[in-house]
Structures are given as structure tokens and as C-alpha cells.
Scaffold this motif. Structure first.
Motif, PDB file in Angstrom:
ATOM      1  N   ARG A   1       3.509  -1.423  -5.944  1.00  0.00           N
ATOM      2  CA  ARG A   1       4.730  -1.857  -6.643  1.00  0.00           C
ATOM      3  C   ARG A   1       5.330  -3.149  -6.088  1.00  0.00           C
ATOM      4  O   ARG A   1       5.963  -3.909  -6.821  1.00  0.00           O
ATOM      5  CB  ARG A   1       5.757  -0.729  -6.628  1.00  0.00           C
ATOM      6  CG  ARG A   1       5.397   0.390  -7.569  1.00  0.00           C
ATOM      7  CD  ARG A   1       6.391   1.546  -7.478  1.00  0.00           C
ATOM      8  NE  ARG A   1       6.152   2.544  -8.488  1.00  0.00           N
ATOM      9  CZ  ARG A   1       5.246   3.510  -8.419  1.00  0.00           C
ATOM     10  NH1 ARG A   1       4.460   3.579  -7.370  1.00  0.00           N
ATOM     11  NH2 ARG A   1       5.111   4.399  -9.379  1.00  0.00           N
TER      12      ARG A   1
ATOM     13  N   ASP B   1       2.282   2.101  -3.491  1.00  0.00           N
ATOM     14  CA  ASP B   1       1.307   2.118  -4.587  1.00  0.00           C
ATOM     15  C   ASP B   1       1.238   0.822  -5.390  1.00  0.00           C
ATOM     16  O   ASP B   1       1.143   0.841  -6.614  1.00  0.00           O
ATOM     17  CB  ASP B   1       1.580   3.290  -5.533  1.00  0.00           C
ATOM     18  CG  ASP B   1       1.434   4.628  -4.848  1.00  0.00           C
ATOM     19  OD1 ASP B   1       0.572   4.751  -3.961  1.00  0.00           O
ATOM     20  OD2 ASP B   1       2.185   5.558  -5.182  1.00  0.00           O
TER      21      ASP B   1
ATOM     22  N   TYR C   1       0.830  -1.204   0.000  1.00  0.00           N
ATOM     23  CA  TYR C   1       0.000   0.000   0.000  1.00  0.00           C
ATOM     24  C   TYR C   1       0.871   1.263   0.000  1.00  0.00           C
ATOM     25  O   TYR C   1       0.594   2.219  -0.733  1.00  0.00           O
ATOM     26  CB  TYR C   1      -0.923  -0.012   1.233  1.00  0.00           C
ATOM     27  CG  TYR C   1      -1.705   1.253   1.422  1.00  0.00           C
ATOM     28  CD1 TYR C   1      -2.866   1.492   0.689  1.00  0.00           C
ATOM     29  CD2 TYR C   1      -1.294   2.218   2.336  1.00  0.00           C
ATOM     30  CE1 TYR C   1      -3.591   2.660   0.862  1.00  0.00           C
ATOM     31  CE2 TYR C   1      -2.007   3.385   2.519  1.00  0.00           C
ATOM     32  CZ  TYR C   1      -3.154   3.603   1.774  1.00  0.00           C
ATOM     33  OH  TYR C   1      -3.867   4.762   1.945  1.00  0.00           O
TER      34      TYR C   1
ATOM     35  N   SER D   1       7.922   5.256  -4.387  1.00  0.00           N
ATOM     36  CA  SER D   1       6.580   5.780  -4.560  1.00  0.00           C
ATOM     37  C   SER D   1       6.628   7.247  -4.154  1.00  0.00           C
ATOM     38  O   SER D   1       7.695   7.845  -4.116  1.00  0.00           O
ATOM     39  CB  SER D   1       5.613   4.985  -3.683  1.00  0.00           C
ATOM     40  OG  SER D   1       4.294   5.391  -3.914  1.00  0.00           O
ATOM     41  N   LYS D   2       5.491   7.815  -3.808  1.00  0.00           N
ATOM     42  CA  LYS D   2       5.439   9.189  -3.314  1.00  0.00           C
ATOM     43  C   LYS D   2       4.608   9.249  -2.052  1.00  0.00           C
ATOM     44  O   LYS D   2       3.610   8.546  -1.925  1.00  0.00           O
ATOM     45  CB  LYS D   2       4.839  10.131  -4.352  1.00  0.00           C
ATOM     46  CG  LYS D   2       5.818  10.566  -5.391  1.00  0.00           C
ATOM     47  CD  LYS D   2       5.348  11.821  -6.060  1.00  0.00           C
ATOM     48  CE  LYS D   2       6.534  12.366  -6.846  1.00  0.00           C
ATOM     49  NZ  LYS D   2       6.462  13.758  -7.036  1.00  0.00           N
ATOM     50  N   SER D   3       5.034  10.108  -1.153  1.00  0.00           N
ATOM     51  CA  SER D   3       4.290  10.382   0.064  1.00  0.00           C
ATOM     52  C   SER D   3       4.499  11.857   0.380  1.00  0.00           C
ATOM     53  O   SER D   3       5.641  12.329   0.394  1.00  0.00           O
ATOM     54  CB  SER D   3       4.807   9.510   1.209  1.00  0.00           C
ATOM     55  OG  SER D   3       4.137   9.798   2.408  1.00  0.00           O
TER      56      SER D   3
END
Length: 136
Positions: A43, A41, A38, A68-70
Motif C-alpha cells: 500500500r 501489503d 512489505y 494492512s493485516k498481521s
């Protein structure tokens, strides 16, 4: 399997990633897989599904990392099977961050370690680290 809400509640804009240490292969499903997937994303599962098709007996003792990004910043999940070499591996982890971001400070959670002095070794290496223990 379920999402670890305790871990999710700790992820704020100051956290850049998670170092996940396991005794078994990354392909061995654990209680934390879904949460980590989660956070990146999807991956993690995407990678595991691809590896299952390409190499059904996949075993990785090196690093695997997912970005990912956060909070509009890169967020990393770095996996390593086994323990951390306190000099070599910390440099590798720092290099992963430095080559993929322009972050001035690096902060991460470490999951699955029972190595003494690991947190202080990361701090000496210029990475703010804290241990995270999930409920098994």
C-alpha cells in the motif's frame, strides 16, 4: 534496497503498527521503504505511485496512514514528517487506532525519532511504544 529482517523478526502478534517519523517527505526513498511497504501489503508504494501521477510535487506534513493485516489483526503504518506534538499527535494516533479497530491495547514501534520523552509520552497516552533503530 532490501528488506530489514531485524524489524520483521520483531513484528509479532502483540505489535499493532509502526509510527514512522521522517525529516523529508514520505516520497523521498530511504533504506526502510521496501520493508514498510512489505508490512502493509504494497500500500505504501501504491500510494506513492498514485501521488506521483496526481501531484508530482507532493509534500505531506500531516499524517499518512496505511492499514494492512498481521496475525489476522489490523496492522498500521503511520507516517509523519517532522516531530510529534506530544499531546495533540498522540491523541490523533490513538484515534486512528480506535476508529479502525476494537483493540483493547495498542502497541507500536517508533522509527526515526530522536525526541526525548517520546516513549514515556505514548505510554502516558495509553499506547505501548518502543523505539526501533534500523541500520542506515
Amino acid at each position: 534496497m532490501s528488506i530489514d529482517s531485524k524489524l520483521l523478526s520483531l513484528i509479532d502478534s502483540s505489535v499493532n503498527g509502526i509510527l514512522w517519523l521522517t525529516k523529508d517527505s514520505i516520497a523521498e526513498q530511504t533504506h526502510i521503504h521496501e520493508t514498510l511497504d512489505y508490512l502493509v501489503d504494497g500500500r505504501l508504494y501504491q500510494f506513492l505511485n498514485q501521488m506521483n501521477i496526481k501531484e508530482p510535487n507532493f509534500e505531506n506534513n500531516d499524517f499518512s496512514f496505511f492499514i494492512s493485516k498481521s496475525f489476522d489483526k489490523p496492522f498500521f503504518l503511520i507516517h509523519k514528517r517532522g516531530s510529534i506534538d506530544l499531546k495533540k499527535d498522540i491523541r490523533t494516533i490513538k484515534s486512528i487506532f480506535e476508529s479502525n479497530t476494537d483493540l483493547k491495547e495498542i502497541s507500536l514501534f517508533i522509527i526515526g525519532s530522536d525526541q526525548p520523552n517520546l516513549i514515556s509520552s505514548f505510554e502516558k497516552g495509553g499506547i505501548k511504544a518502543q523505539s526501533y533503530s534500523s541500520n542506515e
